[in-house]
Design a protein around this motif. Structure first.
Motif, PDB file in Angstrom:
ATOM      1  N   MET A   1       1.083  -1.242   0.076  1.00  0.00           N
ATOM      2  CA  MET A   1      -0.124  -0.032   0.161  1.00  0.00           C
ATOM      3  C   MET A   1       0.945   1.278   0.164  1.00  0.00           C
TER       4      MET A   1
ATOM      5  N   SER B   1      -0.567   9.441   5.880  1.00  0.00           N
ATOM      6  CA  SER B   1      -1.056   8.535   6.904  1.00  0.00           C
ATOM      7  C   SER B   1      -1.565   9.072   8.171  1.00  0.00           C
TER       8      SER B   1
ATOM      9  N   VAL C   1      -3.123   3.632   9.928  1.00  0.00           N
ATOM     10  CA  VAL C   1      -2.074   2.258   9.926  1.00  0.00           C
ATOM     11  C   VAL C   1      -2.854   1.406  10.557  1.00  0.00           C
TER      12      VAL C   1
ATOM     13  N   ILE D   1       3.192  -1.255   4.041  1.00  0.00           N
ATOM     14  CA  ILE D   1       2.551   0.024   4.003  1.00  0.00           C
ATOM     15  C   ILE D   1       3.742   0.985   3.570  1.00  0.00           C
TER      16      ILE D   1
ATOM     17  N   THR E   1       4.615   5.046   3.555  1.00  0.00           N
ATOM     18  CA  THR E   1       4.049   6.483   3.676  1.00  0.00           C
ATOM     19  C   THR E   1       5.204   7.570   3.535  1.00  0.00           C
TER      20      THR E   1
END
Ligand code: PRP
Ligand code: URA
Length: 211
Positions: free
Chosen positions: A160, A165, A170, A182, A184
């Motif tokens: 992702m 975020s 999260v 993830i 970010t």
């Protein structure tokens, strides 16, 4: 430079911090917002693809033969409509051969619940590296819905990518999809009473499309 813990990578880099400041600035217009998001997409894509496997290939230079590399798997980019489209061009600049799938998911303005409205997914998802794109990870509802739909058709290697975020988003993704990496640009303080990220940048789709 990145800081990583339990599947979450925050791309802590001076260029990322500079571009985030442009996006956050209320006086940044549509053109500035677009070009800044484009540059961030490239920076984040470098990090998101860092773990991808390659296989060796023989390459003939003008002088000798040597060993080069190609990606071991197809890469599928999945922007969550609309705002996810803002990350697509920068990534396609770096990997023009990527497959592009589309997921339409609108966050209900009253409840903040995700409402899916469109899906166009390729058959190669089970074998591919799949990267879901959305600049904003707020409650995590849209991301979790997208990841659920992709897993339902066999996607296994999921990353992702998000620009901004917050802890709630999260946590929601990590709880529902602990296997998903993830990436970010920053984890902001949290959400306001309307479930907008603070300090945030406002409505990413509206700012990117000028609506
Ligand atoms: C925004 C954003 C994410 C979602 C994040 O999209 O682009 O998809 O909200 O919020 P969440 O984590 O609480 O689900 P929105 O539905 O507003 O649509 P848009 O991209 O068309 O503007
Ligand atoms: N969607 C946005 O575009 N911005 C937010 O802060 C939260 C959801």
């Amino acid at each position: 430079m990145s800081s990583e813990r339990s599947g979450l990578t925050v791309l802590d880099h001076p260029l990322v911090r500079v571009e985030l400041s442009v996006l956050r600035d209320v006086s940044t217009g549509t053109d500035g917002f677009r070009s800044s998001l484009n540059r961030l997409a490239e920076l984040l894509f470098m990090e998101a693809t860092r773990h991808f496997e390659t296989v060796p290939v023989r390459v003939k230079t003008p002088l000798v033969e040597t060993t080069g590399a190609v990606l071991a798997r197809k890469v599928v980019l999945v922007p969550i409509l609309r705002a996810g489209l803002g990350l697509l061009d920068g990534m396609l600049d770096l990997l023009p051969g990527a497959v592009v799938a589309h997921l339409g998911i609108a966050r209900n303005e009253e409840t903040a619940c995700p409402e899916p409205y469109y899906a166009k997914l390729p058959a190669c998802l089970p074998e591919a590296e799949v990267i879901v794109l959305d600049p904003m990870l707020a409650t995590g509802g849209s991301a979790c819905e997208a990841l659920k739909q992709l897993k339902a058709v066999g996607a296994k290697r999921l990353t992702m990518v998000t620009v901004l975020s917050c802890p709630q988003g999260v946590a929601a993704v990590q709880e529902a999809h602990p296997d998903v990496k993830i990436i970010t640009g920053v984890v902001d303080e949290g959400l306001n009473e309307k479930n907008y990220i603070v300090p945030g940048l406002g409505d990413a789709g509206d700012r990117y499309f000028g609506t």
